[in-house]
Design a protein around this motif. Sequence first.
Motif, PDB file in Angstrom:
ATOM      1  N   GLU A 103       0.563  -1.272  -0.057  1.00  0.00           N
ATOM      2  CA  GLU A 103       0.019   0.220   0.025  1.00  0.00           C
ATOM      3  C   GLU A 103       0.966   1.460  -0.010  1.00  0.00           C
ATOM      4  OE1 GLU A 103      -3.909   1.923   3.123  1.00  0.00           O
ATOM      5  OE2 GLU A 103      -2.778   0.085   2.760  1.00  0.00           O
ATOM      6  N   GLY A 104       0.591   2.172  -0.915  1.00  0.00           N
ATOM      7  CA  GLY A 104       1.128   3.055  -1.223  1.00  0.00           C
ATOM      8  C   GLY A 104       2.132   3.343  -1.683  1.00  0.00           C
ATOM      9  N   LEU A 105       2.777   2.138  -2.656  1.00  0.00           N
ATOM     10  CA  LEU A 105       3.632   2.597  -3.664  1.00  0.00           C
ATOM     11  C   LEU A 105       3.587   2.827  -4.902  1.00  0.00           C
ATOM     12  CD1 LEU A 105       7.089   1.529  -3.988  1.00  0.00           C
ATOM     13  CD2 LEU A 105       6.511  -0.108  -4.271  1.00  0.00           C
ATOM     14  N   ALA A 106       3.908   2.859  -5.707  1.00  0.00           N
ATOM     15  CA  ALA A 106       3.145   3.882  -6.664  1.00  0.00           C
ATOM     16  C   ALA A 106       3.829   2.358  -8.370  1.00  0.00           C
ATOM     17  CB  ALA A 106       3.932   4.826  -7.018  1.00  0.00           C
ATOM     18  N   LEU A 107       2.374   1.920  -8.649  1.00  0.00           N
ATOM     19  CA  LEU A 107       2.521   0.835  -9.584  1.00  0.00           C
ATOM     20  C   LEU A 107       3.651   0.739 -10.249  1.00  0.00           C
ATOM     21  CD1 LEU A 107       1.365  -1.625 -10.847  1.00  0.00           C
ATOM     22  CD2 LEU A 107       0.548  -0.180 -12.638  1.00  0.00           C
ATOM     23  N   GLU A 108       3.885   2.192 -10.829  1.00  0.00           N
ATOM     24  CA  GLU A 108       5.269   2.012 -11.887  1.00  0.00           C
ATOM     25  C   GLU A 108       7.236   1.971 -10.834  1.00  0.00           C
ATOM     26  OE1 GLU A 108       6.020   3.496 -15.048  1.00  0.00           O
ATOM     27  OE2 GLU A 108       4.330   2.400 -15.192  1.00  0.00           O
ATOM     28  N   THR A 109       7.140   2.150  -9.760  1.00  0.00           N
ATOM     29  CA  THR A 109       7.900   1.856  -8.609  1.00  0.00           C
ATOM     30  C   THR A 109       7.964   1.230  -8.402  1.00  0.00           C
ATOM     31  OG1 THR A 109       7.649   3.965  -7.872  1.00  0.00           O
ATOM     32  CG2 THR A 109       8.981   2.309  -6.541  1.00  0.00           C
ATOM     33  N   ALA A 110       6.846  -0.612  -8.569  1.00  0.00           N
ATOM     34  CA  ALA A 110       6.389  -1.502  -7.933  1.00  0.00           C
ATOM     35  C   ALA A 110       7.998  -2.893  -9.495  1.00  0.00           C
ATOM     36  CB  ALA A 110       5.963  -1.823  -7.702  1.00  0.00           C
ATOM     37  N   LEU A 111       6.941  -1.640 -10.852  1.00  0.00           N
ATOM     38  CA  LEU A 111       7.035  -2.424 -11.892  1.00  0.00           C
ATOM     39  C   LEU A 111       8.719  -2.387 -11.846  1.00  0.00           C
ATOM     40  CD1 LEU A 111       4.870  -1.508 -14.123  1.00  0.00           C
ATOM     41  CD2 LEU A 111       4.712  -4.047 -12.830  1.00  0.00           C
TER      42      LEU A 111
END
Length: 249
Positions: A103-111
């Motif tokens: 939660e709170g982690l941007a999708l682009e960062t996660a990718l």
Amino acid sequence: ALAEGTIDLFDFIDWCAELDLQGTELTSYYFPKEFDNAFLHKLKLHAYKQGVSISGTAIANDFCQAPGSEGRKKDLAHVKKWIDYAAEMDAPHIRIFAGRAPEGLALETALGYVADGIRECLDYAGKRGVVLGLENHGGVTARAKDHLAICDRVGNHPNFGVNLDSGNYRTDCYDELAMAAPRAVNVQIKVMISDNDENRLDTDMERVRDILNAANYKGWVVLEYEEKEDPRVAIPRYIEQLKKVYLGV
């Protein structure tokens, strides 16, 4: 039965031979808690004597964790450990996961986290002759565009591709399977699909076959059975169906 210990992987290989299968995919969850290379060699020899190839293995990991975190270090070590195990069994492929963004982690960062984690493992996989296939297993790979965005960030590598699960895209599933199929290095077929997250439908096996043929896919097709009917009753029936669809027998 494997989880409960009423059968073991040797019994499972025997059953695959009884079903006249060409291969068997041995999932890491069902290995003993402790084992060594001698156990893996024994398993490989047993499969060889039964005329069954070990098509690959499958593990669970989460690369949606910050670089340098203890969880990420643990999962990187887990993947590399199973690369070694796969090599000892002559298993050419390992199914890996991307994970779920906290939660709170941007999708682009996660990718980006996932792509970096995969890249950290690929040179080692190449040295051991093992291919890593990133499965569409929910989380950040729930949609093909995000699944393939990770692949784009990883870049071209001979030991990397998509572990394509026919039942795990839940929206416009056949269109999404067609998007990802050209990158498939292993395919797992489920007997049910979910159309737009709600309707559970029988998988159109011929349609999936046609998608794979259009993508010029030549690799393994693995039945991954997860339904409630007794697997000893249901699986032989579905195996016969898949043989007719894929082998014409």
